[in-house]
Design a protein around this motif. Structure first.
Motif, PDB file in Angstrom:
ATOM      1  N   VAL A 175       0.849  -1.195   0.000  1.00  7.01           N
ATOM      2  CA  VAL A 175       0.000   0.000   0.000  1.00  7.01           C
ATOM      3  C   VAL A 175       0.885   1.246   0.000  1.00  7.01           C
ATOM      4  N   ASP A 176       1.889   1.219   0.832  1.00  4.15           N
ATOM      5  CA  ASP A 176       2.836   2.333   0.897  1.00  4.15           C
ATOM      6  C   ASP A 176       3.585   2.482  -0.425  1.00  4.15           C
ATOM      7  N   ALA A 177       4.121   1.373  -0.940  1.00  5.00           N
ATOM      8  CA  ALA A 177       4.902   1.405  -2.180  1.00  5.00           C
ATOM      9  C   ALA A 177       4.059   1.875  -3.361  1.00  5.00           C
ATOM     10  N   LEU A 178       2.789   1.460  -3.408  1.00  2.80           N
ATOM     11  CA  LEU A 178       1.909   1.858  -4.498  1.00  2.80           C
ATOM     12  C   LEU A 178       1.716   3.369  -4.516  1.00  2.80           C
ATOM     13  N   HIS A 179       1.495   3.961  -3.352  1.00  2.13           N
ATOM     14  CA  HIS A 179       1.249   5.398  -3.311  1.00  2.13           C
ATOM     15  C   HIS A 179       2.528   6.208  -3.545  1.00  2.13           C
ATOM     16  N   LYS A 180       3.639   5.656  -3.168  1.00  2.00           N
ATOM     17  CA  LYS A 180       4.916   6.296  -3.500  1.00  2.00           C
ATOM     18  C   LYS A 180       5.113   6.269  -5.016  1.00  2.00           C
ATOM     19  N   LYS A 181       4.831   5.140  -5.625  1.00  2.00           N
ATOM     20  CA  LYS A 181       4.998   4.953  -7.064  1.00  2.00           C
ATOM     21  C   LYS A 181       4.040   5.862  -7.847  1.00  2.00           C
ATOM     22  N   MET A 182       2.772   5.887  -7.438  1.00  2.00           N
ATOM     23  CA  MET A 182       1.793   6.720  -8.134  1.00  2.00           C
ATOM     24  C   MET A 182       2.149   8.200  -8.036  1.00  2.00           C
ATOM     25  N   LYS A 183       2.685   8.593  -6.900  1.00  2.00           N
ATOM     26  CA  LYS A 183       3.050   9.995  -6.718  1.00  2.00           C
ATOM     27  C   LYS A 183       4.090  10.430  -7.744  1.00  2.00           C
ATOM     28  N   SER A 184       4.990   9.533  -8.093  1.00  2.00           N
ATOM     29  CA  SER A 184       6.035   9.858  -9.060  1.00  2.00           C
ATOM     30  C   SER A 184       5.576   9.674 -10.506  1.00  2.00           C
ATOM     31  N   GLU A 185       4.576   8.823 -10.738  1.00  2.00           N
ATOM     32  CA  GLU A 185       4.138   8.502 -12.100  1.00  2.00           C
ATOM     33  C   GLU A 185       2.981   9.367 -12.595  1.00  2.00           C
ATOM     34  N   LEU A 186       2.058   9.711 -11.708  1.00  2.00           N
ATOM     35  CA  LEU A 186       0.861  10.429 -12.131  1.00  2.00           C
ATOM     36  C   LEU A 186       1.142  11.905 -12.397  1.00  2.00           C
ATOM     37  N   LYS A 187       0.396  12.456 -13.334  1.00  2.00           N
ATOM     38  CA  LYS A 187       0.505  13.878 -13.643  1.00  2.00           C
ATOM     39  C   LYS A 187      -0.034  14.695 -12.469  1.00  2.00           C
ATOM     40  N   LYS A 188       0.513  15.870 -12.272  1.00  2.00           N
ATOM     41  CA  LYS A 188      -0.008  16.754 -11.234  1.00  2.00           C
ATOM     42  C   LYS A 188      -1.450  17.107 -11.566  1.00  2.00           C
ATOM     43  N   GLY A 189      -2.307  17.034 -10.581  1.00  2.00           N
ATOM     44  CA  GLY A 189      -3.727  17.297 -10.789  1.00  2.00           C
ATOM     45  C   GLY A 189      -4.549  16.041 -10.997  1.00  2.00           C
ATOM     46  N   SER A 190      -3.880  14.883 -11.114  1.00  2.00           N
ATOM     47  CA  SER A 190      -4.598  13.615 -11.236  1.00  2.00           C
ATOM     48  C   SER A 190      -5.294  13.284  -9.910  1.00  2.00           C
ATOM     49  N   TYR A 191      -6.300  12.421  -9.982  1.00  3.89           N
ATOM     50  CA  TYR A 191      -7.044  12.034  -8.789  1.00  3.89           C
ATOM     51  C   TYR A 191      -6.859  10.555  -8.481  1.00  3.89           C
ATOM     52  N   VAL A 192      -6.834  10.238  -7.197  1.00  2.00           N
ATOM     53  CA  VAL A 192      -6.799   8.861  -6.722  1.00  2.00           C
ATOM     54  C   VAL A 192      -8.026   8.673  -5.825  1.00  2.00           C
ATOM     55  N   ILE A 193      -8.885   7.732  -6.198  1.00  2.00           N
ATOM     56  CA  ILE A 193     -10.155   7.521  -5.496  1.00  2.00           C
ATOM     57  C   ILE A 193     -10.147   6.140  -4.857  1.00  2.00           C
ATOM     58  N   HIS A 194     -10.378   6.101  -3.551  1.00  2.00           N
ATOM     59  CA  HIS A 194     -10.384   4.823  -2.840  1.00  2.00           C
ATOM     60  C   HIS A 194     -11.679   4.639  -2.047  1.00  2.00           C
ATOM     61  N   LEU A 229      -4.179   7.281   6.392  1.00  2.00           N
ATOM     62  CA  LEU A 229      -3.963   8.713   6.213  1.00  2.00           C
ATOM     63  C   LEU A 229      -2.486   9.084   6.341  1.00  2.00           C
ATOM     64  N   GLU A 230      -1.778   8.399   7.219  1.00  2.00           N
ATOM     65  CA  GLU A 230      -0.336   8.654   7.357  1.00  2.00           C
ATOM     66  C   GLU A 230       0.393   8.367   6.050  1.00  2.00           C
ATOM     67  N   ILE A 231       0.014   7.280   5.376  1.00  2.00           N
ATOM     68  CA  ILE A 231       0.647   6.927   4.101  1.00  2.00           C
ATOM     69  C   ILE A 231       0.371   8.002   3.053  1.00  2.00           C
ATOM     70  N   PHE A 232      -0.879   8.444   2.957  1.00  2.00           N
ATOM     71  CA  PHE A 232      -1.235   9.441   1.952  1.00  2.00           C
ATOM     72  C   PHE A 232      -0.522  10.774   2.220  1.00  2.00           C
ATOM     73  N   LYS A 233      -0.452  11.151   3.480  1.00  2.00           N
ATOM     74  CA  LYS A 233       0.210  12.415   3.828  1.00  2.00           C
ATOM     75  C   LYS A 233       1.718  12.320   3.661  1.00  2.00           C
ATOM     76  N   LYS A 234       2.246  11.122   3.880  1.00  2.00           N
ATOM     77  CA  LYS A 234       3.691  10.883   3.739  1.00  2.00           C
ATOM     78  C   LYS A 234       4.168  11.246   2.341  1.00  2.00           C
ATOM     79  N   TYR A 235       3.329  10.985   1.337  1.00  2.00           N
ATOM     80  CA  TYR A 235       3.710  11.268  -0.054  1.00  2.00           C
ATOM     81  C   TYR A 235       3.025  12.527  -0.590  1.00  2.00           C
ATOM     82  N   ASP A 236       2.541  13.336   0.334  1.00  2.00           N
ATOM     83  CA  ASP A 236       2.050  14.681   0.022  1.00  2.00           C
ATOM     84  C   ASP A 236       0.859  14.699  -0.931  1.00  2.00           C
ATOM     85  N   TYR A 237      -0.035  13.724  -0.780  1.00  2.00           N
ATOM     86  CA  TYR A 237      -1.300  13.803  -1.506  1.00  2.00           C
ATOM     87  C   TYR A 237      -2.201  14.813  -0.807  1.00  2.00           C
ATOM     88  N   GLU A 238      -2.969  15.536  -1.582  1.00  2.00           N
ATOM     89  CA  GLU A 238      -3.971  16.428  -1.007  1.00  2.00           C
ATOM     90  C   GLU A 238      -5.257  15.632  -0.821  1.00  2.00           C
TER      91      GLU A 238
END
Length: 289
Positions: free
Chosen positions: A167-186, A233-242
């Protein structure tokens, strides 16, 4: 089925060779699952309606966007809602397992037409008879593979069944791969799924075990990481998702489910969290890159 018997059953089939264990699991699921395809689609429709309302409130339009669904499940329910209701351009749906069957997809095509007046045209060249614009990739590891260029990442009740490190690795990876302004819905259901077959079991019963104890109980067929809302929430905030949207339900005092929860002798790993944090369920959140 009593949750203890179910655990023994899953433990037994997990000892079988690869493919044989999956075959037996599918047969068991088919035997015990009495829900119809229409029942399952109705459940997913509730997710669609919940998502639709919030996207409207946030003024987010998915038309002509490209969606990447993590966790396809048993049939392409949400991809059809994305394609025919949200009018997205394309949906890539991926899963670590292979569950789709041609016969089920053909039934879904007819059902979706009847229920939602959407003309679902099967792509005759697609091995599952999926329509154009919906692409299925089974046996796909989202953490290890390079994912396609998309606008939206979506998961429905999947994150709790991934290893916490993944879960942590996925959000780290998406943060680097996704365009700024993209959305992640869970959509996340962090409750003990054993209680679905045993109403006398608390939704948080698995919080009494240590990590080593829990690893001896669950299998790949009912894997659950037991992460609580603050940990997600800690994981999402760790990689600076809004975090632009967050809603969840917690157990209310005086209810049977709350009383069952209070009978649990929590493992020390969970004593630092409040009752609200421990029982937070039916979580829905939208992150922005």
């Amino acid at each position: 089925m009593n949750h203890k018997l179910k655990t023994i059953l899953f433990k037994s089939i997990s000892l079988l060779p690869n493919k044989a264990d999956d075959y037996c699991y599918h047969k068991i699921q088919s035997f015990f699952d009495k829900l119809t395809l229409e029942d399952r689609l109705k459940s997913v429709e509730l997710t669609y309606l919940r998502l639709l309302k919030v996207l409207d409130d946030l003024n987010i339009n998915l038309k002509d966007k490209i969606v990447f669904e993590v966790g396809s499940g048993w049939f392409p329910s949400m991809p059809y809602f994305f394609k025919y209701k949200f009018e997205v351009k394309r949906v890539y749906t991926v899963d670590i397992n292979q569950h789709f069957k041609k016969q089920t997809v053909l039934k879904l095509n007819d059902l979706f037409l009847k229920k939602y007046n959407c003309k679902v045209l099967s792509n005759q060249e697609n091995p599952y008879q999926l329509p154009n614009g919906v692409e299925y990739f089974p046996n796909y590891n989202v953490v290890k593979k390079k994912n396609p260029d998309v606008d939206i990442v979506f998961s429905r009740y999947v994150l709790s069944h991934m290893d916490a490190n993944d879960v942590d690795a996925l959000h780290k990876k998406m943060k680097s791969e996704l365009k700024k302004g993209s959305y992640v819905i869970h959509f996340i259901s962090p409750s003990d799924l054993r209680q679905h077959s045993d109403s006398n079991l608390s939704q948080q019963a698995f919080l009494k075990y240590s990590k080593s104890e829990w690893s001896k109980i669950h299998t790949k067929f009912d894997f659950h990481n037991r992460l609580r809302l603050p940990q997600f929430l800690e994981i999402f905030k760790k990689y600076d998702y809004e975090i632009i949207h967050l809603e969840y339900e917690s157990l209310s005092k005086g209810t049977k489910k709350y009383d069952l929860f209070k009978k649990i002798e929590l493992h020390e790993d969970y004593t630092k969290y409040s009752d609200e944090e421990l029982t937070a369920g039916n979580i829905f959140l939208i992150l922005k890159v």
